[in-house]
Write a protein that holds these residues in place. Structure first.
Motif, PDB file in Angstrom:
ATOM      1  N   GLU A  91       0.593  -1.100  -0.075  1.00 46.50           N
ATOM      2  CA  GLU A  91      -0.083   0.075   0.317  1.00 46.50           C
ATOM      3  C   GLU A  91       0.664   1.161  -0.002  1.00 46.50           C
ATOM      4  OE1 GLU A  91      -3.665   1.591   2.486  1.00 46.50           O
ATOM      5  OE2 GLU A  91      -3.127   0.793   3.590  1.00 46.50           O
ATOM      6  N   ILE A  92       0.393   2.316  -0.494  1.00 45.90           N
ATOM      7  CA  ILE A  92       1.512   3.612  -0.391  1.00 45.90           C
ATOM      8  C   ILE A  92       0.492   4.375   0.347  1.00 45.90           C
ATOM      9  CG2 ILE A  92       2.277   5.535  -1.618  1.00 45.90           C
ATOM     10  CD1 ILE A  92       1.785   4.009  -4.357  1.00 45.90           C
ATOM     11  N   ARG A  93       1.493   4.406   1.522  1.00 43.65           N
ATOM     12  CA  ARG A  93       0.892   5.105   2.492  1.00 43.65           C
ATOM     13  C   ARG A  93       0.800   6.439   2.340  1.00 43.65           C
ATOM     14  NH1 ARG A  93       0.237   2.587   7.303  1.00 43.65           N
ATOM     15  NH2 ARG A  93      -0.249   4.606   8.315  1.00 43.65           N
ATOM     16  N   ARG A  94       1.661   7.338   2.091  1.00 42.51           N
ATOM     17  CA  ARG A  94       2.211   8.482   1.243  1.00 42.51           C
ATOM     18  C   ARG A  94       2.782   8.656  -0.101  1.00 42.51           C
ATOM     19  NH1 ARG A  94       6.510  12.710   2.229  1.00 42.51           N
ATOM     20  NH2 ARG A  94       5.968  14.393   2.988  1.00 42.51           N
ATOM     21  N   GLN A  95       2.083   9.446  -1.205  1.00 45.73           N
ATOM     22  CA  GLN A  95       2.706  10.071  -2.419  1.00 45.73           C
ATOM     23  C   GLN A  95       3.818  11.021  -1.954  1.00 45.73           C
ATOM     24  OE1 GLN A  95       1.390   8.563  -5.280  1.00 45.73           O
ATOM     25  NE2 GLN A  95      -0.320   7.417  -4.229  1.00 45.73           N
ATOM     26  N   GLY A  96       4.324  10.814  -3.023  1.00 45.84           N
ATOM     27  CA  GLY A  96       5.723  11.762  -3.246  1.00 45.84           C
ATOM     28  C   GLY A  96       6.264  11.181  -4.657  1.00 45.84           C
ATOM     29  N   ALA A  97       7.763  12.362  -4.910  1.00 42.52           N
ATOM     30  CA  ALA A  97       8.157  12.132  -5.900  1.00 42.52           C
ATOM     31  C   ALA A  97       9.207  11.977  -5.927  1.00 42.52           C
ATOM     32  CB  ALA A  97       7.563  13.454  -6.906  1.00 42.52           C
ATOM     33  N   ASP A  98       9.748  12.675  -4.981  1.00 47.60           N
ATOM     34  CA  ASP A  98      11.851  12.415  -4.502  1.00 47.60           C
ATOM     35  C   ASP A  98      12.417  11.050  -4.369  1.00 47.60           C
ATOM     36  OD1 ASP A  98      11.100  15.213  -5.172  1.00 47.60           O
ATOM     37  OD2 ASP A  98      11.284  16.296  -3.047  1.00 47.60           O
ATOM     38  N   THR A 140      12.113  16.148   7.819  1.00 47.25           N
ATOM     39  CA  THR A 140      12.810  17.091   6.870  1.00 47.25           C
ATOM     40  C   THR A 140      11.931  17.594   5.337  1.00 47.25           C
ATOM     41  OG1 THR A 140      12.643  14.653   5.333  1.00 47.25           O
ATOM     42  CG2 THR A 140      14.332  14.127   6.658  1.00 47.25           C
ATOM     43  N   GLY A 141      10.642  17.685   5.472  1.00 44.58           N
ATOM     44  CA  GLY A 141      10.316  17.791   4.530  1.00 44.58           C
ATOM     45  C   GLY A 141      10.569  17.565   3.162  1.00 44.58           C
ATOM     46  N   ILE A 142      10.988  16.837   2.585  1.00 44.39           N
ATOM     47  CA  ILE A 142      11.423  15.537   1.490  1.00 44.39           C
ATOM     48  C   ILE A 142      10.396  15.032   0.901  1.00 44.39           C
ATOM     49  CG2 ILE A 142      12.522  13.547   0.592  1.00 44.39           C
ATOM     50  CD1 ILE A 142      15.306  14.448   2.660  1.00 44.39           C
ATOM     51  N   ASP A 143      10.168  15.093  -0.411  1.00 44.44           N
ATOM     52  CA  ASP A 143       8.947  14.434  -1.274  1.00 44.44           C
ATOM     53  C   ASP A 143       9.283  13.414  -0.761  1.00 44.44           C
ATOM     54  OD1 ASP A 143       6.246  14.095  -1.916  1.00 44.44           O
ATOM     55  OD2 ASP A 143       6.975  15.581  -3.811  1.00 44.44           O
ATOM     56  N   ALA A 144       8.610  12.794   0.631  1.00 44.44           N
ATOM     57  CA  ALA A 144       9.147  10.766   0.188  1.00 44.44           C
ATOM     58  C   ALA A 144       7.880  10.358  -0.201  1.00 44.44           C
ATOM     59  CB  ALA A 144      10.336  10.615   1.039  1.00 44.44           C
ATOM     60  N   GLU A 145       8.081   8.637  -1.022  1.00 40.45           N
ATOM     61  CA  GLU A 145       6.352   7.998  -0.999  1.00 40.45           C
ATOM     62  C   GLU A 145       7.042   7.248  -0.295  1.00 40.45           C
ATOM     63  OE1 GLU A 145       4.162   7.691  -4.996  1.00 40.45           O
ATOM     64  OE2 GLU A 145       5.206   5.788  -5.067  1.00 40.45           O
ATOM     65  N   ILE A 146       6.081   6.551   0.603  1.00 45.16           N
ATOM     66  CA  ILE A 146       6.654   5.500   1.479  1.00 45.16           C
ATOM     67  C   ILE A 146       5.377   4.808   1.230  1.00 45.16           C
ATOM     68  CG2 ILE A 146       6.484   4.579   3.853  1.00 45.16           C
ATOM     69  CD1 ILE A 146       6.340   7.678   4.940  1.00 45.16           C
ATOM     70  N   ILE A 147       6.382   3.321   0.638  1.00 47.49           N
ATOM     71  CA  ILE A 147       5.093   2.246   0.545  1.00 47.49           C
ATOM     72  C   ILE A 147       5.173   1.130   1.595  1.00 47.49           C
ATOM     73  CG2 ILE A 147       5.545  -0.057  -0.872  1.00 47.49           C
ATOM     74  CD1 ILE A 147       5.105   2.308  -2.410  1.00 47.49           C
ATOM     75  N   ASP A 148       4.290   0.724   1.907  1.00 49.44           N
ATOM     76  CA  ASP A 148       3.715  -0.442   3.248  1.00 49.44           C
ATOM     77  C   ASP A 148       3.690  -1.651   2.693  1.00 49.44           C
ATOM     78  OD1 ASP A 148       3.486  -1.571   5.641  1.00 49.44           O
ATOM     79  OD2 ASP A 148       1.240  -0.552   6.169  1.00 49.44           O
ATOM     80  N   LEU A 149       5.196  -2.507   2.694  1.00 48.39           N
ATOM     81  CA  LEU A 149       5.234  -3.679   2.294  1.00 48.39           C
ATOM     82  C   LEU A 149       4.014  -4.478   2.313  1.00 48.39           C
ATOM     83  CD1 LEU A 149       8.627  -4.361   2.165  1.00 48.39           C
ATOM     84  CD2 LEU A 149       7.477  -2.881  -0.152  1.00 48.39           C
TER      85      LEU A 149
END
Length: 337
Positions: free
Chosen positions: A213-220, A240-249
């Motif tokens: 599941e994608i828990r947080r959309q991001g582009a960086d 950090t303010g970094i636009d991270a995409e988080i994948i919950d496996l």
């Protein structure tokens, strides 16, 4: 929609499954009258009787071996190993018997059993109550390995695991038992304060195994995480303010490689986070797969943030855990590479 803790969601999953199928049985150490050391089975014996939910001797080998026989006979046992650290006496039964019975019998027998285990640290339990042994099971063909991060998924994944025809190792992060963990803290300061209890539908539903599941959309940058580390990854991205995409496996075996590859090809960067030790941890497999499938899209080396390569440190437990500071440093270094 009802809001529940992970403990309540897990109990609800077993209750729903037992009510739906008389072949589902629950047993393990102290799971009957006492309701389990974490109370995950509380009330099940009173509701379904001592033949459907019962206590077992202090013998993990015996618990898993008996469950294996029941599963081959046609029942659907859902057994509890009180802590993941206690599973080692049963490892041969799991690896040599449960994982192989479908193949050894040419499909004549299957093994629809679930082995539930609290995993990871967070209770100052020391070396024998805090380990994260998921890599020992993801290495074994024939097993499925599940690690939920929230109550909704815990119920849906456990129901799916009970209904699955093959053996499932169901690892329950004990830091998430009483509410989602506040990943912003490197110390146990009001650890359940930030995130609300999970919304968990009543009745039967299942969450497919093998789907992330994608828990947080991001582009960086893509962060691959599971269990408690999902919240730590979220905290690091926010701080950090970094636009991270988080994948919950969610499921480690089978792994949703398509979701991982799609995300890393989009972001071009990848950070892997897990609580277990670095060397030969599951993150090594994730890094190898990302390198294999996304090499030409990568703009920086793949980073891993993990526990230490030491026996589990009792006194330094909260230094051992990957926290938002360590994950945040990896994110910054990955973005600067």
């Amino acid at each position: 929609m009802p809001r529940k803790t992970m403990i309540e969601a897990i109990r609800d999953a077993m209750d729903v499954s037992m009510g739906k199928d008389d072949n589902v049985v629950v047993f393990g150490e102290d799971v009957g009258y006492f309701g389990g050391v974490f109370r995950c089975t509380q009330g099940l014996q009173q509701k379904y009787g001592v033949t459907r939910c019962f206590d077992a001797p202090i013998s993990e080998l015996g618990i898993v071996g008996a469950a294996l026989g029941m599963a081959a006979y046609g029942l659907r046992p859902c057994v509890e190993v009180q802590f993941a650290d206690y599973v080692y006496p049963a490892y041969d039964q799991i690896v040599s018997e449960a994982a192989r019975i479908r193949y050894r019998s040419n499909g004549e027998f299957t093994c629809p059993m679930v082995i539930r285990m609290p995993t990871g640290g967070g209770i100052f339990g020391g070396q024998t109550h805090s380990q994260s042994p998921e890599a020992l099971f993801t290495h074994v063909s024939g097993l499925k390995v599940v690690v939920p991060s929230n109550p909704h998924d815990a119920k849906g994944l456990l129901i799916a695991s009970i209904e699955d025809p093959d053996p499932v190792i169901f690892l329950e992060p004990k830091r998430l038992y009483n509410g989602p963990f506040d990943g912003h803290h490197d110390r146990p300061v009001t650890p359940w304060s930030k995130h609300p209890l999970g919304e968990v539908p009543d009745g039967h539903y299942s969450t497919p195994l093998g789907k992330a599941e994608i828990r947080r959309q991001g582009a960086d940058v893509t962060i691959l995480a599971y269990g408690t580390m999902v919240y730590v990854a979220e905290a690091a991205a926010e701080e950090t303010g970094i636009d991270a995409e988080i994948i919950d496996l969610r499921t480690l075996l089978p792994l949703d490689l398509d979701a991982i590859v799609a995300s890393v090809r989009k972001t071009g960067r990848c950070v892997v986070v897990h609580e277990a030790t670095l060397t030969s941890g599951f993150g090594a497999e994730l890094a190898a797969l990302v390198q294999q499938h996304c090499f030409y899209e990568l703009e920086a080396p793949i980073a891993r943030v993990t526990g230490w390569d030491t026996p589990y440190p009792h006194a330094q437990e909260w230094d051992y855990f990957p926290g938002p500071a360590r994950v945040g440093q990896a994110l910054r270094e990955t973005m600067e590479a």
